[in-house]
Design a protein around this motif. Structure first.
Motif: not given
Ligand code: HDD
Length: 682
Positions: A208-210, A249-252, A465-468
């Motif tokens: 969801a955030f390439p 990307l990663i969420w952070d 990551q999905i749980i987060g």
């Protein structure tokens, strides 16, 4: 490499006729009147009121007042570029589509990448689905493949689309949050429309955030048909696969890049400008007509994918994006896509979501751009077009002649229609039967099996990551909606539901989780392609670095197609020994660890406190984001002071052959084994 930008094709030649250059010309009004003063309005006396007679000021202000058109109701923020498609081998066994016959033919195309939810000015790293629309200007008319970066969709019937979008757009009373899924109405809609279960996992994943448009997949989502010259139809799904692999990307990072609204468009523009043309393979999955009912999902249900292990991808050709637009408004903003833009040899299925889209896109283009939007330069086909449609606002062509009707005798009954056997489009004669009903087919009712398959296919880090993601998204919702959604998760996976519930203060209902044990390795991003090409390494160069060895090393990194970004305290030059110096690309102020794919610290005998502090700060972020770190030449002191608990993905020059080891480490991109508090544990 960059010579492609100069290559011509039919679309480029067509667009050239509309290019308008103002540089070096005298200034005129739109009516061609030469302007003598463009800074002072016409006034009655030097300090007096402005006169309405001032036709030049009036024209300029009135045009400015109309510079904006309505933004797209969804996918408002987007970015486009030109490219070409070339087939690997003839697909005549499956389709008579003109552009899928001859491997020597290059088909011009225009791509628009987009985000669904946010307004035109929203930031580009929000959690969202991304659009990947491709307009192929074929010799047999325009074909639009309007893809997204996920293979499934939220809902099964287009009549629910306005509800889905109303729920995810900013809430109507206070008009926030902007471009976000993390709010009450969206998750309430999701919980009350259980077919969204599978898609919820996709948007909870890092897809969801390439990381960039260059590392993003495209999926046509619906089942389409390919029809060959013998009239034989196969069901197909379309895929677009980036040659650099699929990376996110990663969420952070995505959150913090919120301050950099243009992260994706800048990446695309810059890479095209330097000749790193994004490349993708167009692929299809094929199913025989007679196998329509042979699987445990309905091929008309857009919440289902065809596992790649069961339906292998047939790679049919390459898409290369090789030219930026001349003008974003004229090209990207005015581009109009429509899933109904198909060519002979391609046809629709009865997917109810697709069927509704076939109405909505032309309708929205009429509302946004007007009756003659297909005549805008970016939308025109490159093949001849002729019919009896006439007039309407902003008609751009001048139709000559008296006859504008069919059938006629006065123009020898032209323009003439062409039978299917000689090239005319003929709809595939699919069999249709049944009563008129408003109901969902029972074969659309399994909402949890593929959701569970997706969950089973994830690595441990992807699961965390999905749980987060669920914890964050639902954490922004009220208690009622949190509980509603945990109730759904319990049907997918007990592990997932409990991990999320633990963080949300909800309870997990006592329901059976989906019994599916199947997984599809192709769904995990850990199984994508990993190459060093175009990755950006921040090279922190301390003044007085060892000139010869650094210049050799940086040459090796560039030869491996890494993009070297020199970072130093100040802009200008940074000098090493033996007369070697480099131009600084980013200063400590203008650079950011979020925009680099890895870091290389090059020390010297002369490390300043400012250098050491910033190197530590950047390296800490890079480490926490699981990205590669290289340290050479007296840089170890910086590393020691950071006392990282894992040395995974950290390369030093204590051992031989640093360049190769660092390049390989860069290619791997993330080192998920590093301990991290960014995500809940399983
Ligand atoms: Fe849509 C735009 C993709 C379902 C109605 N859609 C739009 C764009 C993409 C998609 C990539 C951006 C086009 C551009 O770049 O200009 N949409 C999809 C996919 C869907 C989907 C892959 C499901 C599988 N869309 C969908 C439904 C409807 C719409 C069910 C309505 C019934 N979509 C639209 C729209 C947009 C649009 C309102 C807004 C701007 C435009 O069409 O040109 O008509």
């Amino acid at each position: 490499m960059k010579d492609n930008t100069n290559s011509s094709n039919k679309k480029r030649e067509q667009l050239e006729q509309f290019i308008h250059e103002s540089e070096g010309k005298k200034m005129t009004s739109n009516e061609g009147i030469t302007i003598s003063d463009d800074e002072n309005s016409l006034t009655a006396g030097e300090r007096g009121p402005t006169l309405i007679e001032d036709f030049l000021a009036r024209e300029k202000l009135a045009h400015f007042d109309r510079e904006r058109i309505p933004e797209r109701v969804v996918h408002a923020r987007g970015y486009g570029a030109h490219g070409e498609f070339q087939l690997y081998e003839s697909l005549s066994d499956l389709t008579m589509a003109d552009f899928l016959q001859d491997p020597n033919k290059k088909t011009p195309l225009f791509v628009r990448f987009s985000q669904v939810v946010g307004s035109k000015g929203c930031n580009e790293t929000n959690r969202d689905v991304r659009g990947f629309s491709v307009k192929f200007y074929t010799d047999d008319g325009n074909y639009d493949l309007i893809a997204i970066n996920m293979p499934v969709f939220f809902i099964q019937d287009a009549i629910k689309f306005p509800d889905l979008i109303h729920s995810v757009k900013p809430e109507p009373d206070n008009e926030y949050p902007q471009g976000q899924t993390a709010h009450n109405t969206f998750w309430d809609f999701m919980a009350n429309n259980k077919e969204t279960a599978h898609m919820s996992l996709w948007i909870a994943s890092n897809r969801a955030f390439p990381k960039s448009f260059r590392t993003m997949e495209g999926f046509g989502v619906h089942t389409f048909r390919l029809v060959n010259k013998d009239g034989v139809s196969h069901f197909v799904k379309f895929h677009i696969k980036p040659l650099l692999g699929v990376h996110s990307l990663i969420w952070d990072e995505a959150q913090r890049l919120g301050s950099d609204a243009d992260f994706h468009r800048r990446d695309l523009w810059e890479n095209i400008e330097v000749g790193n043309y994004p490349e993708y393979e167009l692929a299809i999955q094929v199913m025989k007509e007679e196998d329509e009912f042979a699987f445990d999902f309905d091929i008309l249900d857009p919440t289902k994918l065809w596992p790649e292990e069961d339906f292998p991808l047939r790679k049919i050709g390459k898409i290369i994006i090789n030219r930026n637009v001349d003008n974003t408004f004229a090209e990207t903003e005015q581009s109009a896509f429509h899933p109904g833009n198909i060519v002979r040899g391609i046809d629709f299925s009865n997917d109810p979501l697709l069927q509704g889209r076939l109405f909505s896109y032309t309708d929205t283009q009429q509302a946004r751009l007007g009756a003659n939007h297909q005549q805008l330069p970016i939308n025109r086909p490159v093949c001849p077009f002729a019919n009896n449609q006439r007039d309407g606002a902003s008609r751009m062509i001048i139709d000559r002649g008296k006859v504008a009707y069919h059938r006629n005798g006065l123009a020898n009954n032209t323009p003439y229609t062409v039978p299917g056997t000689q090239g005319g489009f003929v709809t595939y004669p699919a069999t249709v039967e049944g009563h008129k009903v408003r109901k969902t087919a029972p074969s659309f009712n399994d909402h949890y099996s593929q959701a569970k398959m997706f969950w089973n296919s994830m690595s441990d880090m992807e699961k965390r990551q999905i749980i987060g993601a669920y914890c964050f998204e639902l954490g922004k919702c009220g208690p009622f909606v949190r509980q509603e959604w945990v109730n759904i998760l319990a049907h997918i996976s007990s592990e997932l539901a409990h991990s999320v519930s633990k963080q949300l203060g909800t309870t997990v209902p006592d329901v059976e989780e989906s019994p599916v044990i199947k997984s599809s390795p192709a769904l995990s991003l850990q199984n994508t392609i990993f190459v060093p090409d175009t990755l950006r390494v921040a090279v922190f160069l301390a003044e007085g670095f060892d000139g010869p060895s650094v210049s050799k090393l940086l040459d090796e990194l560039s030869a491996a197609k890494l993009r070297v970004v020199i970072v130093h305290e100040t802009l200008g030059q940074v000098s090493g020994t033996e007369g070697v110096s480099y131009e600084v690309h980013d200063s400590f102020l203008t650079g950011s660890p979020l925009v680099y794919d890895g870091i290389l610290i090059v020390g010297s005998g002369n490390i300043t406190t400012h250098f050491a502090y910033t190197a530590q700060k950047f390296t800490t972020d890079i480490y926490n984001h699981f990205k590669p770190i290289g340290i050479i030449q007296n840089g170890e002191a910086i590393l020691k002071s950071l006392s990282f608990s894992s040395d995974e993905g950290i390369v030093t020059d204590a051992e031989e052959n640093f360049a190769n080891r660092f390049i390989n480490t860069m290619a791997k991109q993330r080192f998920w084994g590093r301990p991290s508090f960014l995500y809940p544990t399983l």
